[in-house]
Enzyme design. Structure first.
Site, PDB file in Angstrom:
ATOM      1  N   LYS A  23       0.846  -1.204   0.000  1.00  0.00           N
ATOM      2  CA  LYS A  23       0.000   0.000   0.000  1.00  0.00           C
ATOM      3  C   LYS A  23       0.877   1.248   0.000  1.00  0.00           C
ATOM      4  CE  LYS A  23      -1.805   1.509   4.207  1.00  0.00           C
ATOM      5  NZ  LYS A  23      -1.405   2.887   4.479  1.00  0.00           N
ATOM      6  N   ASN A  24       1.921   1.212   0.852  1.00  0.00           N
ATOM      7  CA  ASN A  24       2.715   2.421   1.039  1.00  0.00           C
ATOM      8  C   ASN A  24       3.746   2.668  -0.064  1.00  0.00           C
ATOM      9  OD1 ASN A  24       1.133   2.858   3.225  1.00  0.00           O
ATOM     10  ND2 ASN A  24       2.664   2.315   4.760  1.00  0.00           N
ATOM     11  N   ARG A  96      -4.206  10.222   3.482  1.00  0.00           N
ATOM     12  CA  ARG A  96      -3.120  11.207   3.552  1.00  0.00           C
ATOM     13  C   ARG A  96      -2.350  11.319   2.242  1.00  0.00           C
ATOM     14  NH1 ARG A  96      -1.262  13.635   8.073  1.00  0.00           N
ATOM     15  NH2 ARG A  96       0.931  13.410   7.594  1.00  0.00           N
ATOM     16  N   CYS A 120      -5.251   7.319   9.228  1.00  0.00           N
ATOM     17  CA  CYS A 120      -5.557   6.764  10.543  1.00  0.00           C
ATOM     18  C   CYS A 120      -5.409   7.823  11.626  1.00  0.00           C
ATOM     19  CB  CYS A 120      -4.620   5.603  10.837  1.00  0.00           C
ATOM     20  SG  CYS A 120      -5.047   4.141   9.902  1.00  0.00           S
ATOM     21  N   ARG A 125      -0.522  13.912  13.487  1.00  0.00           N
ATOM     22  CA  ARG A 125      -0.128  13.748  12.093  1.00  0.00           C
ATOM     23  C   ARG A 125      -0.084  15.080  11.341  1.00  0.00           C
ATOM     24  NH1 ARG A 125      -2.157   8.370   9.346  1.00  0.00           N
ATOM     25  NH2 ARG A 125      -0.072   8.531   8.481  1.00  0.00           N
ATOM     26  N   ASP A 310       4.102   0.085  12.368  1.00  0.00           N
ATOM     27  CA  ASP A 310       2.932  -0.654  11.847  1.00  0.00           C
ATOM     28  C   ASP A 310       2.964  -2.138  12.208  1.00  0.00           C
ATOM     29  OD1 ASP A 310       1.918   1.639  10.283  1.00  0.00           O
ATOM     30  OD2 ASP A 310       3.806   1.369   9.245  1.00  0.00           O
ATOM     31  N   VAL A 332       7.332   6.490  17.218  1.00  0.00           N
ATOM     32  CA  VAL A 332       7.074   7.194  15.949  1.00  0.00           C
ATOM     33  C   VAL A 332       5.843   8.100  16.052  1.00  0.00           C
ATOM     34  CG1 VAL A 332       6.632   6.907  13.477  1.00  0.00           C
ATOM     35  CG2 VAL A 332       8.209   5.343  14.650  1.00  0.00           C
ATOM     36  N   ARG A 418      -8.814  -0.645   3.813  1.00  0.00           N
ATOM     37  CA  ARG A 418      -7.916   0.412   3.305  1.00  0.00           C
ATOM     38  C   ARG A 418      -6.528  -0.143   3.006  1.00  0.00           C
ATOM     39  NH1 ARG A 418      -6.752   4.809   7.142  1.00  0.00           N
ATOM     40  NH2 ARG A 418      -5.082   4.998   5.646  1.00  0.00           N
TER      41      ARG A 418
HETATM   42  C1  EPZ Z   1       3.785   6.612   6.572  1.00  0.00           C
HETATM   43  O1  EPZ Z   1       3.019   7.644   7.170  1.00  0.00           O
HETATM   44  C2  EPZ Z   1       2.847   5.445   6.419  1.00  0.00           C
HETATM   45  N1  EPZ Z   1       1.721   5.861   5.592  1.00  0.00           N
HETATM   46  C3  EPZ Z   1       2.394   4.971   7.774  1.00  0.00           C
HETATM   47  O2  EPZ Z   1       1.602   3.837   7.565  1.00  0.00           O
HETATM   48  C4  EPZ Z   1       3.601   4.598   8.614  1.00  0.00           C
HETATM   49  O3  EPZ Z   1       3.170   4.263   9.913  1.00  0.00           O
HETATM   50  C5  EPZ Z   1       4.572   5.784   8.684  1.00  0.00           C
HETATM   51  O4  EPZ Z   1       4.914   6.228   7.349  1.00  0.00           O
HETATM   52  C6  EPZ Z   1       5.854   5.443   9.411  1.00  0.00           C
HETATM   53  O5  EPZ Z   1       6.518   4.389   8.769  1.00  0.00           O
HETATM   54  C7  EPZ Z   1       1.838   5.883   4.288  1.00  0.00           C
HETATM   55  O6  EPZ Z   1       2.875   5.576   3.700  1.00  0.00           O
HETATM   56  C8  EPZ Z   1       0.624   6.277   3.535  1.00  0.00           C
HETATM   57  P1  EPZ Z   1       5.751   9.963   8.784  1.00  0.00           P
HETATM   58  P2  EPZ Z   1       3.555   9.138   7.154  1.00  0.00           P
HETATM   59  O7  EPZ Z   1       5.680  11.244   8.035  1.00  0.00           O
HETATM   60  O8  EPZ Z   1       4.362   9.354   5.942  1.00  0.00           O
HETATM   61  C9  EPZ Z   1       5.646  13.281  12.288  1.00  0.00           C
HETATM   62  C10 EPZ Z   1      -0.194   2.383   7.962  1.00  0.00           C
HETATM   63  O9  EPZ Z   1      -0.860   1.851   8.885  1.00  0.00           O
HETATM   64  N2  EPZ Z   1       5.471  14.292  11.236  1.00  0.00           N
HETATM   65  O10 EPZ Z   1       6.984   9.135   8.660  1.00  0.00           O
HETATM   66  O11 EPZ Z   1       2.390  10.022   7.419  1.00  0.00           O
HETATM   67  C11 EPZ Z   1       4.398  12.410  12.440  1.00  0.00           C
HETATM   68  O12 EPZ Z   1       3.416  13.038  13.208  1.00  0.00           O
HETATM   69  C12 EPZ Z   1       0.359   3.727   8.197  1.00  0.00           C
HETATM   70  O13 EPZ Z   1       0.028   1.869   6.860  1.00  0.00           O
HETATM   71  C13 EPZ Z   1       5.481  15.636  11.587  1.00  0.00           C
HETATM   72  O14 EPZ Z   1       5.633  16.001  12.759  1.00  0.00           O
HETATM   73  O15 EPZ Z   1       4.494   9.054   8.447  1.00  0.00           O
HETATM   74  C14 EPZ Z   1       4.954  11.155  13.064  1.00  0.00           C
HETATM   75  O16 EPZ Z   1       5.084  11.336  14.445  1.00  0.00           O
HETATM   76  C15 EPZ Z   1      -0.238   4.613   9.176  1.00  0.00           C
HETATM   77  N3  EPZ Z   1       5.305  16.566  10.597  1.00  0.00           N
HETATM   78  C16 EPZ Z   1       6.348  11.058  12.432  1.00  0.00           C
HETATM   79  O17 EPZ Z   1       6.648  12.356  11.924  1.00  0.00           O
HETATM   80  C17 EPZ Z   1       5.128  16.204   9.294  1.00  0.00           C
HETATM   81  O18 EPZ Z   1       4.979  17.096   8.430  1.00  0.00           O
HETATM   82  C18 EPZ Z   1       6.472  10.052  11.301  1.00  0.00           C
HETATM   83  O19 EPZ Z   1       5.490  10.280  10.313  1.00  0.00           O
HETATM   84  C19 EPZ Z   1       5.152  14.846   8.948  1.00  0.00           C
HETATM   85  C20 EPZ Z   1       5.316  13.894   9.936  1.00  0.00           C
END
Ligand code: EPZ
Length: 438
Positions: A23-24, A96, A120, A125, A310, A332, A418
């Protein structure tokens, strides 16, 4: 699709299932197709609702998405055009991924209109890293009642960007924007998850110039044009790890076709420490409970190559069956243990420490917003009525219901679709006893 499933638990899951593209990655590769002058072909695309949402978003922007056979998408960006507000608004709150349309749309149309995001509910986020990166390329970001409107009157220029945290999405945002920006972009503190490496492979096939240096630094030299790609998506590591935990928790034996050892090494180590057994084959990995007691572990979620956030939810269900005290530190997201309340209702002994726990054995330095879950086992689980809160937490409820003695009803199944392709058919293939209702 039905909204609820009634599961009679206590039966070990046994059999073979297949996992397809992640998916990702698949959803991001679909966005990348917008950058090409010619059609792209993406293979091994899972039938999940996040793919449908991105298809609708691409459609709103004039990209023709067709599927000549199951699992294959042809994405034709020849007629990219501005979207109508109503089409974009209809997608608000659903995913997202639309945030990643910004760079490609700025290159194609000079402006991007992005709906309010969904995904989610596992913490705040925020999207500040994304917006700061886009501004560094020269974009102007306006938040309006319509959503987020981004323009780039002078085009986009390569930038030096250092992410405050190796965010997956923000790294993808930079990659998808930098490939056609003027000049060279240097991205420090980038995420390096296998799905990101696969996205880089997609972009390189399209004509991009991207290289990496040690310590999470990625360089991208912008090019004027990109063409379409043909690519088979990397397998879904998260789905594979979920079924592995299901095998362990139910005392079963599942062959996960399509799973590959290289991208699961960190998970496999933890799986083995808990007492699970696995065999690596050419075409997949067999995960099974070899008998005997499961052992408690201490796990910290982290960015790659650490233990993915995850993976913790399905694993926690297996840990409720281990003999002793396990601790899972979530580093995370700041709110990703909400799902454990229902497991406690089903008989699990889980205490969540909202402010985290210090531990001398920690590998990852403690983050400001982290929490910890302390799981004491083994505790027999019993059936209950539970409602899916988010994707991974939801899948862990299915595992808990399958592990529990008695009957459970799991509602709000739409969220699971999803990210888990054909999960009902897979449960059937693995011998689960259930009935769909609603
Ligand atoms: C991706 O989310 C995945 N989603 C998530 O998968 C996964 O858990 C996550 O990466 C971590 O591996 C998709 O690929 C669609 P991040 P993403 O930006 O990109 C903070 C699933 O179940 N942050 O790496 O949104 C954030 O709040 C899911 O498949 C900011 O502060 O994750 C978090 O604490 C859910 N500001 C951390 O960084 C920002 O602008 C990591 O988020 C962006 C992120």
């Amino acid at each position: 699709m039905s909204d609820s499933i009634v599961i009679d638990g206590g039966i070990p899951l046994r059999g073979r299932i297949e996992v397809r593209g992640a998916k990702n990655l698949a959803t991001k590769a679909m966005v990348a197709a917008l950058l090409g002058d010619t059609p792209s072909i993406l293979q091994d695309v899972p039938q999940i609702s996040d793919v449908s949402i991105v298809t609708r978003m691409l459609d709103a922007y004039g990209v023709a998405v067709t599927s000549p056979e199951e699992g294959v998408l042809v994405l034709d960006p020849s007629n990219v055009e501005r979207a109508h507000f109503a089409q974009i608004d209809a997608l608000a709150g659903s995913s997202r991924i639309p945030i990643l349309f910004c760079g490609p749309l700025l290159h194609r149309l000079g402006e991007a209109l992005i709906p309010d995001l969904g995904g989610c509910r596992i913490g705040d986020r925020p999207i500040d890293f994304h917006m700061d990166a886009l501004r560094a390329f020269g974009a102007i970001v306006d938040k309006s009642y319509e959503g987020i409107r981004i323009t780039a009157p002078d085009g986009l220029t390569g930038a030096n960007i250092e992410l405050p945290y190796p965010s997956v999405g923000a790294t993808e945002q930079v990659l998808l924007t930098a490939v056609r920006a003027r000049g060279v972009t240097e991205l420090k503190n980038a995420a390096i998850e296998p799905e990101i490496m696969d996205l880089i492979a997609v972009l390189q096939k399209m004509g991009a110039i991207i290289w990496m240096e040690p310590n999470r630094t990625i360089f991208i030299e912008g090019v004027e044009t990109l063409s379409g790609y043909t690519h088979r998506a990397i397998f879904d590591r998260n789905e594979a790890a979920s079924w592995a935990s299901a095998a362990l928790a139910t005392g079963g034996d599942i062959f996960v076709g399509g799973a590959k050892q290289q991208d699961l090494m960190t998970f496999l180590n933890v799986f083995r420490k808990v007492g699970g057994a696995f065999e690596v084959h050419e075409d997949g990995i067999r995960f099974y409970h070899p008998g005997g007691a499961l052992k408690p572990v201490q796990v910290e979620t982290d960015v790659h190559p650490g233990f993915m956030t995850d993976w913790q939810q399905p694993l926690i269900v297996a840990l409720t069956q281990a003999e002793g005290v396990s601790v899972v530190h979530e580093t995370v997201y700041e709110n990703r243990f909400g799902f454990t309340d229902a497991l406690v209702e089903m008989g699990a002994d889980i205490v969540v420490h909202q402010d985290g726990l210090e531990s001398v054995t920690r590998r990852v330095p403690r983050r400001k917003l982290e929490q910890a879950a302390v799981i004491t086992g083994p505790t027999p689980l019993h059936g209950a009525d539970v409602r899916v809160p988010d994707l991974r937490g939801g899948f862990s409820y299915l595992i808990a219901a399958l592990t529990a003695e008695g009957r459970s009803t799991v509602t709000n199944l739409g969220i699971i679709s999803r990210g888990y392709e054909h999960f009902v058919e897979k449960l059937e293939a693995l011998g689960a006893r259930f009935e769909l209702v609603g």
